[in-house]
Design a protein around this motif. Structure first.
Motif, PDB file in Angstrom:
ATOM      1  N   SER A 157      61.103  12.582  -2.944  1.00 38.56           N
ATOM      2  CA  SER A 157      61.965  12.179  -1.834  1.00 38.56           C
ATOM      3  C   SER A 157      61.177  11.389  -0.802  1.00 38.56           C
ATOM      4  N   ARG A 158      61.902  10.920   0.213  1.00 36.14           N
ATOM      5  CA  ARG A 158      61.275  10.169   1.294  1.00 36.14           C
ATOM      6  C   ARG A 158      60.646  11.076   2.341  1.00 36.14           C
ATOM      7  N   GLY A 159      60.688  12.368   2.107  1.00 39.01           N
ATOM      8  CA  GLY A 159      60.097  13.293   3.051  1.00 39.01           C
ATOM      9  C   GLY A 159      58.611  13.075   3.225  1.00 39.01           C
ATOM     10  N   ALA A 160      57.963  12.554   2.183  1.00 34.81           N
ATOM     11  CA  ALA A 160      56.528  12.292   2.285  1.00 34.81           C
ATOM     12  C   ALA A 160      56.257  11.229   3.341  1.00 34.81           C
ATOM     13  N   LEU A 161      57.173  10.266   3.468  1.00 34.80           N
ATOM     14  CA  LEU A 161      57.013   9.244   4.497  1.00 34.80           C
ATOM     15  C   LEU A 161      57.192   9.852   5.886  1.00 34.80           C
ATOM     16  N   ALA A 162      58.121  10.781   6.001  1.00 36.80           N
ATOM     17  CA  ALA A 162      58.319  11.449   7.286  1.00 36.80           C
ATOM     18  C   ALA A 162      57.062  12.201   7.699  1.00 36.80           C
ATOM     19  N   GLY A 163      56.324  12.661   6.712  1.00 38.17           N
ATOM     20  CA  GLY A 163      55.117  13.423   6.998  1.00 38.17           C
ATOM     21  C   GLY A 163      54.041  12.613   7.686  1.00 38.17           C
ATOM     22  N   THR A 164      54.112  11.287   7.587  1.00 38.14           N
ATOM     23  CA  THR A 164      53.093  10.480   8.259  1.00 38.14           C
ATOM     24  C   THR A 164      53.155  10.673   9.768  1.00 38.14           C
ATOM     25  N   LEU A 165      54.336  11.000  10.287  1.00 40.08           N
ATOM     26  CA  LEU A 165      54.452  11.258  11.717  1.00 40.08           C
ATOM     27  C   LEU A 165      53.638  12.483  12.109  1.00 40.08           C
ATOM     28  N   GLY A 166      53.515  13.419  11.166  1.00 43.50           N
ATOM     29  CA  GLY A 166      52.754  14.624  11.444  1.00 43.50           C
ATOM     30  C   GLY A 166      51.290  14.357  11.713  1.00 43.50           C
ATOM     31  N   LEU A 167      50.794  13.219  11.254  1.00 41.79           N
ATOM     32  CA  LEU A 167      49.392  12.884  11.514  1.00 41.79           C
ATOM     33  C   LEU A 167      49.130  12.725  13.005  1.00 41.79           C
ATOM     34  N   PHE A 168      50.185  12.433  13.766  1.00 42.55           N
ATOM     35  CA  PHE A 168      50.012  12.226  15.201  1.00 42.55           C
ATOM     36  C   PHE A 168      50.226  13.502  16.008  1.00 42.55           C
ATOM     37  N   THR A 169      50.560  14.622  15.326  1.00 40.04           N
ATOM     38  CA  THR A 169      50.771  15.860  16.064  1.00 40.04           C
ATOM     39  C   THR A 169      49.477  16.399  16.643  1.00 40.04           C
ATOM     40  N   CYS A 170      48.350  15.924  16.160  1.00 37.10           N
ATOM     41  CA  CYS A 170      47.090  16.404  16.701  1.00 37.10           C
ATOM     42  C   CYS A 170      46.563  15.446  17.759  1.00 37.10           C
ATOM     43  N   ILE A 171      47.464  14.671  18.376  1.00 37.38           N
ATOM     44  CA  ILE A 171      47.045  13.782  19.456  1.00 37.38           C
ATOM     45  C   ILE A 171      46.438  14.585  20.598  1.00 37.38           C
ATOM     46  N   GLY A 172      46.903  15.829  20.741  1.00 42.73           N
ATOM     47  CA  GLY A 172      46.345  16.674  21.783  1.00 42.73           C
ATOM     48  C   GLY A 172      45.217  17.534  21.293  1.00 42.73           C
ATOM     49  N   CYS A 173      44.859  17.367  20.018  1.00 39.67           N
ATOM     50  CA  CYS A 173      43.842  18.236  19.439  1.00 39.67           C
ATOM     51  C   CYS A 173      42.497  17.532  19.326  1.00 39.67           C
ATOM     52  N   VAL A 174      42.461  16.249  19.624  1.00 36.82           N
ATOM     53  CA  VAL A 174      41.215  15.516  19.450  1.00 36.82           C
ATOM     54  C   VAL A 174      40.247  15.781  20.593  1.00 36.82           C
ATOM     55  N   LEU A 175      40.746  16.393  21.652  1.00 35.67           N
ATOM     56  CA  LEU A 175      39.858  16.743  22.748  1.00 35.67           C
ATOM     57  C   LEU A 175      39.172  18.069  22.438  1.00 35.67           C
ATOM     58  N   VAL A 208      59.787  16.956  15.874  1.00 33.48           N
ATOM     59  CA  VAL A 208      60.483  15.836  15.243  1.00 33.48           C
ATOM     60  C   VAL A 208      60.101  15.732  13.769  1.00 33.48           C
ATOM     61  N   THR A 209      58.830  15.943  13.460  1.00 33.38           N
ATOM     62  CA  THR A 209      58.378  15.870  12.078  1.00 33.38           C
ATOM     63  C   THR A 209      59.043  16.938  11.230  1.00 33.38           C
ATOM     64  N   VAL A 210      59.134  18.153  11.758  1.00 30.86           N
ATOM     65  CA  VAL A 210      59.798  19.233  11.022  1.00 30.86           C
ATOM     66  C   VAL A 210      61.254  18.870  10.757  1.00 30.86           C
ATOM     67  N   LEU A 211      61.934  18.326  11.762  1.00 28.96           N
ATOM     68  CA  LEU A 211      63.332  17.924  11.597  1.00 28.96           C
ATOM     69  C   LEU A 211      63.473  16.850  10.528  1.00 28.96           C
ATOM     70  N   LEU A 212      62.600  15.846  10.568  1.00 27.79           N
ATOM     71  CA  LEU A 212      62.654  14.777   9.562  1.00 27.79           C
ATOM     72  C   LEU A 212      62.399  15.319   8.163  1.00 27.79           C
ATOM     73  N   MET A 213      61.473  16.272   8.055  1.00 28.31           N
ATOM     74  CA  MET A 213      61.196  16.887   6.761  1.00 28.31           C
ATOM     75  C   MET A 213      62.446  17.577   6.215  1.00 28.31           C
ATOM     76  N   LEU A 214      63.115  18.336   7.074  1.00 27.92           N
ATOM     77  CA  LEU A 214      64.299  19.077   6.636  1.00 27.92           C
ATOM     78  C   LEU A 214      65.436  18.147   6.252  1.00 27.92           C
ATOM     79  N   VAL A 215      65.499  16.984   6.905  1.00 26.31           N
ATOM     80  CA  VAL A 215      66.553  16.009   6.585  1.00 26.31           C
ATOM     81  C   VAL A 215      66.204  15.232   5.314  1.00 26.31           C
ATOM     82  N   ALA A 216      64.934  14.869   5.160  1.00 22.93           N
ATOM     83  CA  ALA A 216      64.544  13.987   4.060  1.00 22.93           C
ATOM     84  C   ALA A 216      64.335  14.722   2.734  1.00 22.93           C
ATOM     85  N   ILE A 217      63.855  15.942   2.789  1.00 25.18           N
ATOM     86  CA  ILE A 217      63.604  16.689   1.554  1.00 25.18           C
ATOM     87  C   ILE A 217      64.888  17.306   1.063  1.00 25.18           C
ATOM     88  N   PRO A 218      65.259  17.075  -0.193  1.00 25.09           N
ATOM     89  CA  PRO A 218      66.526  17.643  -0.698  1.00 25.09           C
ATOM     90  C   PRO A 218      66.482  19.166  -0.739  1.00 25.09           C
TER      91      PRO A 218
END
Length: 224
Positions: A157-175, A208-218
């Motif tokens: 499914s296209r859920g893998a593409l939605a997962g790319t947004l998850g790469l930015f969830t650690c924007i607050g973790c790089v500190l 948002v990433t979790v929501l996209l995953m639930l929508v995109a993954i069958p």
């Protein structure tokens, strides 16, 4: 809207709200909040920011719901070697651009710092050239996203593409994050929680990433 459509919508909403994954997520939410309250009651912790204290609750609750939904109604990851490989690789990427894995010049050390549940216990480690800071809620969230991406690949499914947004969830973790600094001031111990405002953005992106995953993954329907 016809009465039939309304009834179907109502039944679907009731089915969703009473589903096992919702019950599991709510149980996790209650337990998490109870642990935080118990921790605050048992220590002289001073909460600097309620939002910062509750960010882990959001991550953990959404992670439980995401994984619970996929386990009950999603594609099976165990039958896809490619899905497993992608899930592991995705998890490592998240860890590498976040705080769990990084470069270190320190000698082999492991240090644990206590903080409110979700943030803590924080584990800071260094083993040869590798070091990092492990925050429980990040590990849980990254693991959930990695599992979802693996399921998406397994389902094609296209859920893998939605997962790319998850790469930015650690924007607050790089500190560099130290979850609790315990000291004495006027006879009162104060635990200073991380106050990086970027965790708010990271939490929003995670949701948002979790929501996209639930929508995109069958997912299999639970309706009769």
């Amino acid at each position: 809207m016809s009465n039939t459509a309304r009834r179907q919508g109502t039944m679907r909403a009731v089915s969703l709200m009473t589903s096992p994954e919702v019950a599991l997520a709510l149980a996790g939410l209650v337990v998490n909040v109870a642990l935080i309250i118990a921790y605050l009651a048992a220590t002289d912790t001073v909460v600097q920011s309620l939002n910062d204290t509750l960010y882990p609750v959001v991550w953990i609750t959404l992670s439980i719901y995401l994984v619970g939904s996929l386990l009950r109604r999603g594609p099976r990851l165990t039958g896809s070697s490619l899905g497993v490989a992608v899930a592991l690789g995705y998890g490592l990427v998240l860890a590498a651009i976040g705080t769990p894995i990084g470069l270190s010049e320190e000698s082999a050390t492991v240090m644990t710092t206590w903080a409110t549940p979700g943030w803590g216990p924080i584990v800071m480690y260094s083993v040869g050239p590798i070091g990092g800071t492990i925050l429980p809620f990040e590990i849980i969230g990254y693991a959930a996203l990695s599992y979802a991406v693996g399921c998406a690949v397994a389902a094609g499914s296209r859920g893998a593409l939605a997962g790319t947004l998850g790469l930015f969830t650690c924007i607050g973790c790089v500190l560099p994050v130290i979850g609790a600094v315990v000291g004495a001031f006027g006879g009162t111990a104060a635990a200073l929680q991380p106050a990086a405002t970027s965790y708010g953005l990271a939490t929003g992106l995670f949701a948002v990433t979790v929501l996209l995953m639930l929508v995109a993954i069958p997912l299999e329907s639970t309706m009769e």
